[in-house]
Design a protein around this motif. Structure first.
Motif, PDB file in Angstrom:
ATOM      1  N   SER A 119       0.801  -1.222   0.000  1.00 11.46           N
ATOM      2  CA  SER A 119       0.000   0.000   0.000  1.00 11.46           C
ATOM      3  C   SER A 119       0.836   1.275   0.000  1.00 11.46           C
ATOM      4  O   SER A 119       0.361   2.327  -0.401  1.00 11.46           O
ATOM      5  CB  SER A 119      -0.931   0.001   1.214  1.00 11.46           C
ATOM      6  OG  SER A 119      -0.165  -0.043   2.403  1.00 11.46           O
ATOM      7  N   ASP A 120       2.101   1.202   0.437  1.00  2.68           N
ATOM      8  CA  ASP A 120       2.912   2.423   0.521  1.00  2.68           C
ATOM      9  C   ASP A 120       3.930   2.560  -0.604  1.00  2.68           C
ATOM     10  O   ASP A 120       4.465   3.636  -0.832  1.00  2.68           O
ATOM     11  CB  ASP A 120       3.629   2.497   1.857  1.00  2.68           C
ATOM     12  CG  ASP A 120       4.487   1.277   2.135  1.00  2.68           C
ATOM     13  OD1 ASP A 120       4.659   0.429   1.241  1.00  2.68           O
ATOM     14  OD2 ASP A 120       4.989   1.171   3.264  1.00  2.68           O
ATOM     15  N   ASP A 121       4.209   1.478  -1.347  1.00  2.00           N
ATOM     16  CA  ASP A 121       5.177   1.494  -2.453  1.00  2.00           C
ATOM     17  C   ASP A 121       6.529   2.088  -2.058  1.00  2.00           C
ATOM     18  O   ASP A 121       7.166   2.786  -2.827  1.00  2.00           O
ATOM     19  CB  ASP A 121       4.627   2.236  -3.675  1.00  2.00           C
ATOM     20  CG  ASP A 121       3.573   1.433  -4.403  1.00  2.00           C
ATOM     21  OD1 ASP A 121       3.661   0.193  -4.370  1.00  2.00           O
ATOM     22  OD2 ASP A 121       2.674   2.040  -4.994  1.00  2.00           O
ATOM     23  N   VAL A 122       6.976   1.824  -0.838  1.00  2.00           N
ATOM     24  CA  VAL A 122       8.284   2.295  -0.395  1.00  2.00           C
ATOM     25  C   VAL A 122       9.350   1.510  -1.163  1.00  2.00           C
ATOM     26  O   VAL A 122       9.346   0.282  -1.153  1.00  2.00           O
ATOM     27  CB  VAL A 122       8.469   2.100   1.129  1.00  2.00           C
ATOM     28  CG1 VAL A 122       9.879   2.447   1.550  1.00  2.00           C
ATOM     29  CG2 VAL A 122       7.447   2.930   1.882  1.00  2.00           C
ATOM     30  N   PRO A 123      10.260   2.205  -1.860  1.00  2.00           N
ATOM     31  CA  PRO A 123      11.250   1.488  -2.677  1.00  2.00           C
ATOM     32  C   PRO A 123      12.285   0.744  -1.842  1.00  2.00           C
ATOM     33  O   PRO A 123      12.683   1.193  -0.766  1.00  2.00           O
ATOM     34  CB  PRO A 123      11.904   2.584  -3.511  1.00  2.00           C
ATOM     35  CG  PRO A 123      11.624   3.848  -2.795  1.00  2.00           C
ATOM     36  CD  PRO A 123      10.379   3.645  -1.992  1.00  2.00           C
ATOM     37  N   SER A 124      12.713  -0.391  -2.372  1.00  2.00           N
ATOM     38  CA  SER A 124      13.773  -1.169  -1.731  1.00  2.00           C
ATOM     39  C   SER A 124      15.124  -0.559  -2.092  1.00  2.00           C
ATOM     40  O   SER A 124      15.203   0.377  -2.891  1.00  2.00           O
ATOM     41  CB  SER A 124      13.708  -2.619  -2.221  1.00  2.00           C
ATOM     42  OG  SER A 124      14.001  -2.665  -3.609  1.00  2.00           O
ATOM     43  N   ALA A 125      16.185  -1.125  -1.548  1.00  2.00           N
ATOM     44  CA  ALA A 125      17.542  -0.696  -1.901  1.00  2.00           C
ATOM     45  C   ALA A 125      17.811  -1.064  -3.362  1.00  2.00           C
ATOM     46  O   ALA A 125      17.212  -1.989  -3.902  1.00  2.00           O
ATOM     47  CB  ALA A 125      18.559  -1.385  -0.995  1.00  2.00           C
ATOM     48  N   LEU A 126      18.713  -0.321  -4.007  1.00  2.00           N
ATOM     49  CA  LEU A 126      19.070  -0.618  -5.395  1.00  2.00           C
ATOM     50  C   LEU A 126      19.763  -1.972  -5.498  1.00  2.00           C
ATOM     51  O   LEU A 126      20.586  -2.325  -4.656  1.00  2.00           O
ATOM     52  CB  LEU A 126      20.012   0.448  -5.953  1.00  2.00           C
ATOM     53  CG  LEU A 126      19.376   1.750  -6.407  1.00  2.00           C
ATOM     54  CD1 LEU A 126      20.459   2.738  -6.829  1.00  2.00           C
ATOM     55  CD2 LEU A 126      18.404   1.524  -7.553  1.00  2.00           C
ATOM     56  N   THR A 127      19.409  -2.710  -6.538  1.00  2.00           N
ATOM     57  CA  THR A 127      20.014  -4.002  -6.845  1.00  2.00           C
ATOM     58  C   THR A 127      20.629  -3.898  -8.225  1.00  2.00           C
ATOM     59  O   THR A 127      20.023  -3.331  -9.127  1.00  2.00           O
ATOM     60  CB  THR A 127      18.944  -5.115  -6.841  1.00  2.00           C
ATOM     61  OG1 THR A 127      18.317  -5.165  -5.569  1.00  2.00           O
ATOM     62  CG2 THR A 127      19.538  -6.461  -7.176  1.00  2.00           C
ATOM     63  N   LYS A 128      21.829  -4.448  -8.410  1.00  2.00           N
ATOM     64  CA  LYS A 128      22.459  -4.414  -9.724  1.00  2.00           C
ATOM     65  C   LYS A 128      22.005  -5.622 -10.531  1.00  2.00           C
ATOM     66  O   LYS A 128      22.090  -6.757 -10.074  1.00  2.00           O
ATOM     67  CB  LYS A 128      23.978  -4.404  -9.625  1.00  2.00           C
ATOM     68  CG  LYS A 128      24.622  -4.253 -10.995  1.00  2.00           C
ATOM     69  CD  LYS A 128      26.073  -3.913 -10.950  1.00  2.00           C
ATOM     70  CE  LYS A 128      26.553  -3.650 -12.370  1.00  2.00           C
ATOM     71  NZ  LYS A 128      27.823  -3.002 -12.417  1.00  2.00           N
ATOM     72  N   ALA A 129      21.516  -5.350 -11.742  1.00  2.00           N
ATOM     73  CA  ALA A 129      21.134  -6.415 -12.673  1.00  2.00           C
ATOM     74  C   ALA A 129      22.223  -6.523 -13.733  1.00  2.00           C
ATOM     75  O   ALA A 129      22.784  -5.524 -14.156  1.00  2.00           O
ATOM     76  CB  ALA A 129      19.802  -6.096 -13.332  1.00  2.00           C
ATOM     77  N   THR A 130      22.509  -7.723 -14.159  1.00  2.00           N
ATOM     78  CA  THR A 130      23.457  -7.924 -15.252  1.00  2.00           C
ATOM     79  C   THR A 130      22.766  -7.571 -16.565  1.00  2.00           C
ATOM     80  O   THR A 130      21.574  -7.248 -16.584  1.00  2.00           O
ATOM     81  CB  THR A 130      23.933  -9.382 -15.306  1.00  2.00           C
ATOM     82  OG1 THR A 130      22.819 -10.206 -15.663  1.00  2.00           O
ATOM     83  CG2 THR A 130      24.526  -9.829 -13.974  1.00  2.00           C
TER      84      THR A 130
END
Length: 94
Positions: A29-40
């Motif tokens: 319900s709050d859409d709080v973003p997670s920490a950045l993750t690196k994608a290949t």
């Protein structure tokens, strides 16, 4: 869906090459973003279900290394199931 980012040489794109990028997710319900993750360059696969928000970030160095100046977000379905999706692009800041 599998999400990848491609560096392109023009807006068509005539030539595209997948590049690494960063992403984070927001859900609930709050859409709080997670920490950045690196994608290949292979990207990442989203979680099945709805009410998810994914933000993708391309770093200038990753794009510049290709000699190209455009990017394209590519979303490929993993299973046959309708998904509501959208994309918002911001300008690249050096």
């Amino acid at each position: 869906s599998t999400i990848t980012v491609e560096a392109c040489d023009d807006g068509v794109p005539s030539n595209a090459t997948a590049i690494p990028f960063f992403y984070n997710t927001g859900a609930g319900s709050d859409d709080v973003p997670s920490a950045l993750t690196k994608a290949t360059a292979s990207g990442f696969t989203t979680t099945a279900g709805s009410s998810q928000l994914y933000a993708c970030e391309v770093r200038y160095g990753d794009l510049a290394a290709t000699g190209r100046q455009y990017v394209r977000l590519k979303m490929t379905e993993v299973v046959k199931s309708p998904v509501l999706g959208g994309c918002h692009c911001n300008r690249l800041i050096v």
